[in-house]
Design a protein around this motif. Structure first.
Motif: not given
Lengths: 365, 259
Positions: B140-159
């Motif tokens: 479950t946490y692996a999935r959670a971290v996956e979501a986090l990574v996706e979010l991080a990549s989006l956030q970086t792109a956003f900035v």
């Protein structure tokens, strides 16, 4: 006959422990707790049972601090009982603590293996498994020193001797070490209650045998189920099964050969209780195996582990129907631990706003 | 001139007019291109904002499930196993690969998560009890971290996109509101200066022409007078043609005087 002289030494303890047992939370308490909206409400509900221990907590405490405070209460009551116990009961209570000691020593071994400062680990140790010379173990800097200190300082020496050398601590997975120790501990405890002159042939031996046999079977089944898909070989696995219990010897032999859930189910076929557990879990858990806690699929299908806990609690509850026995101390500790787990679970559900699974606690009173 | 202050310091010559015209053309092309780039980036930006919104909601859900599964582990194992887990983890199972994505000339970093196979450091944790919860919690946490990574990549792109869009928009605005008007002003200035010069030149020429005309007129009058005078003188000798001394002048009479 045992009733004639039991109360001379142990009557007071028995009275105290039975009093404690009456202090355990009942089904009504749990129902009230599940209605709580916040941790503070929960704290209020726990007031009568745990008031003096929870009063120091800040408003809206974390679930872990709640758990540690409730454990504190168990520990202080246990210490009180232990301080008043004499003779073979004192020895018996020491045996109860050995299980926690194994966990603590395993923790220290882990710390030493990874060259951490083991001093800070002392806080993490379970207080019931605390022994006076435990800080001495922290002096050891390498695993050989630690091994020698454990042999000298702790009562666990017999469990190490013969089955584990200090090289093993280095090479084996810490979980195997822990389970080896626990197996030796259970066997020794079983031997102790059945051979000690004060206990053999008394209700103590009878009830404790039932409890310990169940514990042994549960560990054997759990180890088998949990070892699927890991590098634990079948031969190594076999060494971790305690050599008594309802499954021993045919069941454990079959367990050691089991490759999957189905194999385990066949192995426990001989014991009707376990068989019914597995049937229920097999239906509820689906082909993915016996989903413990029924992985998010709802509260109505109970997992194997849940049923084991339930069974253990029932055995512990029935222990109180017997008189003149030490087993009530053991049963009381187990019941109390389950209660702490229940409280933590309910608190966790409330804190995370996951009310649909809040009913997953186990209450036998 | 109204925009006298807002023009480039150039000499108003035809050469610089040519340069300025070329510059204006360049600025307009650049403006168009930048505007299109900015639009493309903004489109991408909106899309990313949308996906961030989704990812954040997803993360909320996943994290909730994950923390509940951790609670399950605590329940099943009956204690804190955090330390054991920390110590038995030897190498990262969950890893991230960074790659770059090109959006209209902007390099956006994108993180890609992957799990190394066969790396199961704490498979045995909770062997005695709760092992399955531990494993499931890990998943479950692996999935959670996956979501986090996706979010991080989006956030970086956003900035990064935000920054780039700001720069591009500033450039577009600078070209639109400063460079183009200034160049236009300069062209206007050069044109007007050149016109002025033209007019001056024309006037000067007119003056010169006038002057010449006057001069010519005066010379005409002079010539006429002289002619008349000559004619008078000629008429007298004509009357007594036989006289000798008049022969010399008579020869001269053949030529016309041309002015």
């Amino acid at each position: 006959m045992e009733g004639l002289l039991f109360n001379v030494n142990n009557g007071y303890i028995e009275g105290i422990v039975r009093g404690y047992r009456n202090g355990l939370l009942t089904g009504t308490n749990y129902t009230n707790m599940t209605q709580c909206e916040t941790i503070d409400d929960l704290k209020l509900q726990l007031g009568p049972a745990y008031g003096d221990f929870l009063s120091t907590l800040p408003p809206n405490p974390s679930t872990s601090s709640l758990a540690s405070k409730t454990t504190d209460k168990l520990v202080s009551e246990f210490r009180y009982v232990r301080a008043n116990a004499v003779g073979s009961l004192a020895k018996f209570m020491d045996y109860v603590t050995y299980g926690y000691m194994i966990d603590n020593v395993a923790l220290l071994i882990t710390g030493t293996l990874h060259e951490r400062d083991t001093r800070e680990l002392l806080d993490r140790c379970h207080p019931l498994g605390w022994f006076e010379t435990m800080p001495v173990l922290c002096v050891a800097t390498n695993i050989e020193e630690l091994y020698n200190s454990v042999l000298i300082e702790t009562p666990l020496a017999p469990y190490f001797k013969g089955s584990l050398s200090h090289q093993d601590l280095d090479e084996l997975n810490i979980e195997i070490v822990r389970n080896t120790l626990y197996k030796n501990y259970l066997e020794d405890f079983y031997e102790f209650v059945n051979s000690h002159p004060d206990m053999a042939g008394t209700p103590t031996a009878e009830v404790m045998s039932e409890l310990l046999e169940f514990e042994a079977d549960r560990r054997a089944i759990n180890i088998t189920l949990n070892s699927f898909g890991t590098e634990l070989s079948k031969a190594d696995r076999k060494k971790l099964y305690p050599s008594f219990g309802l499954l021993y010897p045919e069941g454990t032999l079959m367990l050691s050969r089991a490759d999957d859930f189905e194999g385990v189910r066949l192995a426990v076929e001989g014991v009707s209780d376990y068989k019914s557990f597995f049937e229920a879990a097999g239906l509820g858990g689906g082909p993915g195996g016996p989903g413990n806690m029924a992985g998010g699929s709802g509260s109505e299908s109970r997992s194997l582990e849940d049923m084991f806990y339930q069974k253990e609690m029932e055995i512990a509850k029935s222990a109180f129907t017997r008189q003149f026995t030490f087993a009530i101390v053991y049963a009381w500790v187990k019941l109390r631990e389950q209660e702490i787990r229940n409280i933590t679970w309910i608190a966790e559900c409330i804190a995370q706003n996951q009310k649909e699974r809040i009913g997953n606690y186990i209450s036998v009173f | 001139m109204s925009g006298a202050a807002d023009r480039e310091a150039v000499f108003p010559t035809r050469q610089s007019l040519g340069i300025m015209k070329a510059k204006l053309k360049g600025a307009e092309t650049g403006h168009n291109l930048l505007k299109r780039k900015s639009e493309a980036l903004t489109k991408r930006f909106r899309e990313i904002t949308h996906r961030i919104d989704e990812a954040k909601r997803k993360m909320g859900r996943v994290m909730q499930i994950a923390s509940l599964s951790l609670a399950e582990v605590t329940y099943a194992v009956g204690g804190n196993i955090g330390y054991q887990i920390q110590e038995s983890a030897k190498s990262a199972r969950f890893r991230i690969r960074a790659k770059q994505e090109n959006v209209s000339g902007v390099l956006l970093p994108a993180f890609e998560a992957y799990q190394t196979e066969g790396n199961n450091d704490f498979a045995m944790t909770g062997l005695g009890k709760g092992g399955q919860q531990v494993q499931r919690c890990r998943e479950t946490y692996a999935r959670a971290v996956e979501a986090l990574v996706e979010l991080a990549s989006l956030q970086t792109a956003f900035v990064i996109l935000d920054e780039v869009i700001k720069v591009v928009n500033r450039r577009v605005n600078a070209i639109e509101h400063v460079i183009i008007p200034r160049t236009e002003n300069t062209i206007k200035y050069i044109n007007s200066e050149l016109d002025e010069l033209d007019r001056e030149e024309f006037y000067r020429l007119k003056k010169v022409a006038n002057k010449k005309q006057r001069d010519t007129a005066a010379a005409d009058v002079e010539a006429k007078k002289r002619k008349e005078l000559l004619e008078k003188e000629n008429e007298t000798p004509d009357a007594d043609h036989a006289t000798g001394p008049t022969d010399l002048l008579a020869a001269e009479d053949d030529q016309d005087v041309i002015f």
